[in-house]
Design a protein around this motif. Sequence first.
Motif, PDB file in Angstrom:
ATOM      1  N   HIS A 169      21.724  39.545  13.902  1.00 35.00           N
ATOM      2  CA  HIS A 169      22.444  38.423  14.861  1.00 35.00           C
ATOM      3  C   HIS A 169      23.462  38.877  15.509  1.00 35.00           C
ATOM      4  CE1 HIS A 169      24.273  38.116  10.759  1.00 35.00           C
ATOM      5  NE2 HIS A 169      25.213  37.473  11.332  1.00 35.00           N
ATOM      6  N   ILE A 170      24.369  39.745  15.058  1.00 34.07           N
ATOM      7  CA  ILE A 170      25.390  40.166  15.930  1.00 34.07           C
ATOM      8  C   ILE A 170      24.907  41.238  16.775  1.00 34.07           C
ATOM      9  CG2 ILE A 170      27.762  41.527  15.800  1.00 34.07           C
ATOM     10  CD1 ILE A 170      28.488  39.777  13.725  1.00 34.07           C
ATOM     11  N   ARG A 171      24.063  42.126  16.195  1.00 33.46           N
ATOM     12  CA  ARG A 171      23.640  43.277  17.328  1.00 33.46           C
ATOM     13  C   ARG A 171      22.560  42.448  18.473  1.00 33.46           C
ATOM     14  NH1 ARG A 171      19.853  45.822  15.086  1.00 33.46           N
ATOM     15  NH2 ARG A 171      19.700  45.073  12.630  1.00 33.46           N
ATOM     16  N   MET A 172      21.772  41.515  17.998  1.00 30.07           N
ATOM     17  CA  MET A 172      21.112  41.113  19.174  1.00 30.07           C
ATOM     18  C   MET A 172      21.820  40.298  20.175  1.00 30.07           C
ATOM     19  SD  MET A 172      18.188  42.332  18.565  1.00 30.07           S
ATOM     20  CE  MET A 172      17.375  41.385  19.826  1.00 30.07           C
ATOM     21  N   GLU A 173      23.097  39.718  19.712  1.00 32.55           N
ATOM     22  CA  GLU A 173      23.770  38.918  20.634  1.00 32.55           C
ATOM     23  C   GLU A 173      24.472  39.955  21.649  1.00 32.55           C
ATOM     24  OE1 GLU A 173      25.554  35.186  18.207  1.00 32.55           O
ATOM     25  OE2 GLU A 173      26.830  36.784  18.578  1.00 32.55           O
ATOM     26  N   ARG A 174      25.048  41.257  21.007  1.00 28.90           N
ATOM     27  CA  ARG A 174      25.619  42.232  22.136  1.00 28.90           C
ATOM     28  C   ARG A 174      24.331  43.128  22.697  1.00 28.90           C
ATOM     29  NH1 ARG A 174      30.038  45.688  22.418  1.00 28.90           N
ATOM     30  NH2 ARG A 174      31.183  44.066  21.448  1.00 28.90           N
ATOM     31  N   LEU A 210      14.574  51.084  29.874  1.00 28.44           N
ATOM     32  CA  LEU A 210      15.948  51.305  28.934  1.00 28.44           C
ATOM     33  C   LEU A 210      15.904  50.293  27.918  1.00 28.44           C
ATOM     34  CD1 LEU A 210      18.692  50.707  31.867  1.00 28.44           C
ATOM     35  CD2 LEU A 210      17.682  52.822  30.853  1.00 28.44           C
ATOM     36  N   SER A 211      16.401  51.133  26.584  1.00 26.07           N
ATOM     37  CA  SER A 211      16.848  50.207  25.306  1.00 26.07           C
ATOM     38  C   SER A 211      18.392  50.173  25.384  1.00 26.07           C
ATOM     39  CB  SER A 211      16.117  50.874  24.150  1.00 26.07           C
ATOM     40  OG  SER A 211      16.709  50.114  23.023  1.00 26.07           O
ATOM     41  N   VAL A 212      18.763  49.177  25.803  1.00 24.03           N
ATOM     42  CA  VAL A 212      20.197  48.730  26.186  1.00 24.03           C
ATOM     43  C   VAL A 212      20.943  48.660  24.743  1.00 24.03           C
ATOM     44  CG1 VAL A 212      22.347  47.775  26.976  1.00 24.03           C
ATOM     45  CG2 VAL A 212      20.268  48.083  28.423  1.00 24.03           C
ATOM     46  N   GLY A 213      21.629  49.634  24.174  1.00 27.38           N
ATOM     47  CA  GLY A 213      22.369  49.595  22.858  1.00 27.38           C
ATOM     48  C   GLY A 213      23.415  48.490  22.920  1.00 27.38           C
ATOM     49  N   ILE A 214      24.486  48.707  21.826  1.00 25.64           N
ATOM     50  CA  ILE A 214      25.517  47.952  21.414  1.00 25.64           C
ATOM     51  C   ILE A 214      26.954  48.828  21.778  1.00 25.64           C
ATOM     52  CG2 ILE A 214      24.148  46.475  20.215  1.00 25.64           C
ATOM     53  CD1 ILE A 214      25.685  47.584  17.643  1.00 25.64           C
ATOM     54  N   GLU A 215      26.665  49.836  22.768  1.00 21.52           N
ATOM     55  CA  GLU A 215      28.136  50.503  23.183  1.00 21.52           C
ATOM     56  C   GLU A 215      28.809  49.306  23.930  1.00 21.52           C
ATOM     57  OE1 GLU A 215      25.131  51.727  23.610  1.00 21.52           O
ATOM     58  OE2 GLU A 215      24.843  53.770  23.012  1.00 21.52           O
ATOM     59  N   ASP A 216      30.193  49.946  24.464  1.00 21.86           N
ATOM     60  CA  ASP A 216      30.734  49.269  25.311  1.00 21.86           C
ATOM     61  C   ASP A 216      29.825  49.180  26.718  1.00 21.86           C
ATOM     62  OD1 ASP A 216      33.890  48.222  26.073  1.00 21.86           O
ATOM     63  OD2 ASP A 216      32.886  49.069  27.783  1.00 21.86           O
ATOM     64  N   ALA A 217      29.798  47.918  27.356  1.00 15.05           N
ATOM     65  CA  ALA A 217      28.945  47.670  28.631  1.00 15.05           C
ATOM     66  C   ALA A 217      29.444  48.592  29.688  1.00 15.05           C
ATOM     67  CB  ALA A 217      28.912  46.491  28.967  1.00 15.05           C
ATOM     68  N   GLU A 218      30.860  48.679  29.891  1.00 14.64           N
ATOM     69  CA  GLU A 218      31.459  49.295  30.996  1.00 14.64           C
ATOM     70  C   GLU A 218      31.110  50.737  30.758  1.00 14.64           C
ATOM     71  OE1 GLU A 218      33.052  47.982  33.668  1.00 14.64           O
ATOM     72  OE2 GLU A 218      32.224  46.279  32.887  1.00 14.64           O
ATOM     73  N   ASP A 219      31.209  51.446  29.745  1.00 15.05           N
ATOM     74  CA  ASP A 219      30.678  52.828  29.654  1.00 15.05           C
ATOM     75  C   ASP A 219      29.400  53.094  30.013  1.00 15.05           C
ATOM     76  OD1 ASP A 219      33.406  53.839  28.741  1.00 15.05           O
ATOM     77  OD2 ASP A 219      32.795  53.518  26.533  1.00 15.05           O
ATOM     78  N   LEU A 220      28.393  52.172  29.785  1.00 15.33           N
ATOM     79  CA  LEU A 220      27.074  52.417  29.852  1.00 15.33           C
ATOM     80  C   LEU A 220      26.789  52.057  31.649  1.00 15.33           C
ATOM     81  CD1 LEU A 220      25.353  50.213  26.914  1.00 15.33           C
ATOM     82  CD2 LEU A 220      25.602  52.617  27.086  1.00 15.33           C
TER      83      LEU A 220
END
Length: 402
Positions: free
Chosen positions: A267-272, A381-391
Amino acid sequence: MDSRDSKRWTSLLSKKKEQDTMKFATKAIHAGIAPDPSTGAIMTPIYQTSTYVQESPEVHKGFEYSRTHNPTRTTLQDNLAALENGSVGLCFASGMAAIDAILKLLKPGDEVISTNDLYGGTYRIFTKVFEKYGIKFHFVAMEKANDLEQYFNESTKLVWVETPTNPMMNIIDIAGIAEITKKKGVLLAVDNTFATPFLQTPLDLGADIVMHSVTKYLAGHSDVVMGAIVVKDEQLGKELAFLQNACGAVPGPQDCFLVLRGIKTLHIRMERHSQNGKTIAAFLVNHPKVARVYWPGFEVHPNHQVAVKQMKDFGGMISFTLKDNRTEAAFKVMEHLRLFSVAESLGGVESLCGHPATMTHASIPKAEREKVGLVDSLIRLSVGIEDAEDLKRDLALALEAL
Ligand SMILES: *Cc1c(COP(=O)(O)O)cnc(C)c1O
């Protein structure tokens, strides 16, 4: 079914009633999971055993042989059944093995109506394996549920839906299609790999079978290959459990342990993933070198309203094309990405990128591909849960290289 088996089914059902009152995050952590009876271990042990000692022939604790039942696998199966609001969960050695089991419900002469924008491996097992056994497949656009009725006949036994689709991110109205399959008495199976039960629960929308490549978001850490099926109907559950045991493509207990661990943060991962997906989609759509962005969260997405109705959020999968529509341009961007690794697969905590035209969908002729928008510059893209600004910065720098 002997008395032990029916006891297992009964206890499964009473557990289910208790779980019906839990919210998703609680279920992810607790459903189907109890302290180990022999030690009290809070985490389900890895029962690395093939067999179980019986007091006397046929007197045992419900476990005889690990192809049939293994406690680590049973725990994961019960957890998955609860997350999808089903009654029976079954795990397989891979997503493809799960699909294989579903198709083995059919017999020669039966027909299947399937989404046309489909995971490549699913298309392959349908056309290269099961057509040989006399099953007929129709691949059709399903964006408008009402258009589907014309493809049914006496022999139609199964409708196969993937939503969101791969890689074009089309959205299919599960409830709309379920209305038709119910009327026709045909099974509806949904590949829920992209959405996960956190974003979408097809059984609640009228589907009969939910299938997963557990490899992706459910496991979530790119370290396991596994598949799963969840159903609500007990008879159908028994037929599929029979196939799981008879054909034998089961996962090992260590992999089941890893997935149980992964699901605790689903649930936490999917939210991010969803949050980062939204940020990246908004960044790409405004970029001067980007031609089109495929993401169901945009209001202009043709089935955005259906996505809003059946999904809690839009997830972390995005496809986009470049104004420079050559394969070389896509490759250049991908080679310059540092945080998005070029790789098959999706759904892990780390960001990945893929080039469908040469990687997952290379076997589809160019003209066919382009009809559905799968052009040479399309990047998934499979967008991960890193910091969005870095991505975002990673994508900005890679696009600058063009
Ligand atoms: C990966 C995938 C599959 C196949 O699953 P495996 O675990 O690789 O066998 C099926 N459907 C979708 C949508 C997938 O992404």
